[in-house]
Design a protein around this motif. Structure first.
Motif, short mmCIF file in Angstrom:
data_model
loop_
_atom_site.label_atom_id
_atom_site.label_comp_id
_atom_site.label_asym_id
_atom_site.label_seq_id
_atom_site.Cartn_x
_atom_site.Cartn_y
_atom_site.Cartn_z
N ASP A 76 47.50 48.64 42.70
CA ASP A 76 47.71 47.45 42.18
C ASP A 76 46.81 46.32 42.67
OD1 ASP A 76 49.61 44.45 42.03
OD2 ASP A 76 50.15 45.71 40.43
N GLU A 77 46.72 45.83 43.65
CA GLU A 77 46.00 44.94 44.21
C GLU A 77 44.36 45.14 43.86
OE1 GLU A 77 48.16 44.00 48.52
OE2 GLU A 77 46.98 45.42 48.54
N ALA A 94 48.27 47.96 31.96
CA ALA A 94 47.88 46.64 32.60
C ALA A 94 48.19 45.90 31.28
CB ALA A 94 46.70 46.54 33.40
N ARG A 129 39.97 40.44 37.89
CA ARG A 129 39.67 38.97 38.19
C ARG A 129 38.04 38.85 38.31
NH1 ARG A 129 42.06 34.72 36.91
NH2 ARG A 129 43.93 35.51 37.86
N ARG A 141 44.00 44.32 40.01
CA ARG A 141 44.03 42.92 39.87
C ARG A 141 42.73 42.20 40.49
NH1 ARG A 141 48.09 40.48 42.84
NH2 ARG A 141 48.83 42.61 43.74
N GLY A 150 43.55 37.47 34.76
CA GLY A 150 44.57 37.88 35.67
C GLY A 150 45.41 38.80 34.93
#
Length: 132
Positions: A41-42, A81, A49, A45, A55
Motif C-alpha cells: 500500500d505504501e 486503486a 505520487r 501510494r 494521491g
C-alpha cells in the motif's frame, strides 16, 4: 506493485514506459518496486505520487503475475486503486492514457500485464449491455 485504476466511465489508467527503460515504450499499469520497510500500500501510494502526481487509496489485490525474461524475473502484484487527489500527469516525461477494456488489448504491454488485460477485456465483453 501495480495500480489498477478505473474511472467511473470504465476506462483504465496506463502509463508508457520511457524509451530508455527496461521494456521501454510499452504501456503498463502504473506502479513500481517495493522499498525496504514498505508495505505494498505504501509503495503504490509513493510511486503514484512520484510518477503521476496523484494521491491514491489502495484497495484489495486484484491478481498477480510472474514473468521471466533475459534480464530479470518479475513478480507483479496488481491492486485496485482509486485516485483521491490530483489529476495524473507524467512527471518523469512518460505518456499516460485512459483506455477502455477493448482498447487495452490493442496496446503493446509487458508480458506480465497480458493475463490481466485479457481478463478485463473478457469481463467487458460479458457485461450486461455490452456490445460484442
Amino acid at each position: 506493485m501495480a495500480a489498477v485504476v478505473r474511472r467511473d466511465d470504465g476506462r483504465f489508467l496506463l502509463a508508457r514506459r520511457l524509451p530508455q527503460s527496461h521494456l521501454g515504450g510499452l504501456w503498463e499499469f502504473p506502479g513500481g518496486s517495493l522499498e525496504d520497510g514498505e508495505t505494498p500500500d505504501e509503495a503504490l501510494r509513493r510511486e503514484l505520487r512520484e510518477e503521476l502526481g496523484v494521491g491514491v487509496a489502495v484497495g484489495e489485490p486484484v491478481t498477480f503475475a510472474f514473468h521471466r525474461d533475459t534480464e530479470r524475473d518479475v513478480v507483479l502484484l496488481f491492486y485496485a486503486a482509486r485516485i483521491t487527489e490530483g489529476e495524473p500527469r507524467g512527471l518523469l516525461g512518460q505518456e499516460i492514457g485512459w483506455f477502455a477494456p477493448k482498447e487495452l488489448v490493442l496496446l503493446s504491454t509487458p508480458p506480465a500485464d497480458a493475463a490481466l488485460i485479457a481478463a478485463l477485456a473478457a469481463q467487458a465483453r460479458e457485461a450486461p449491455g455490452s456490445k460484442r
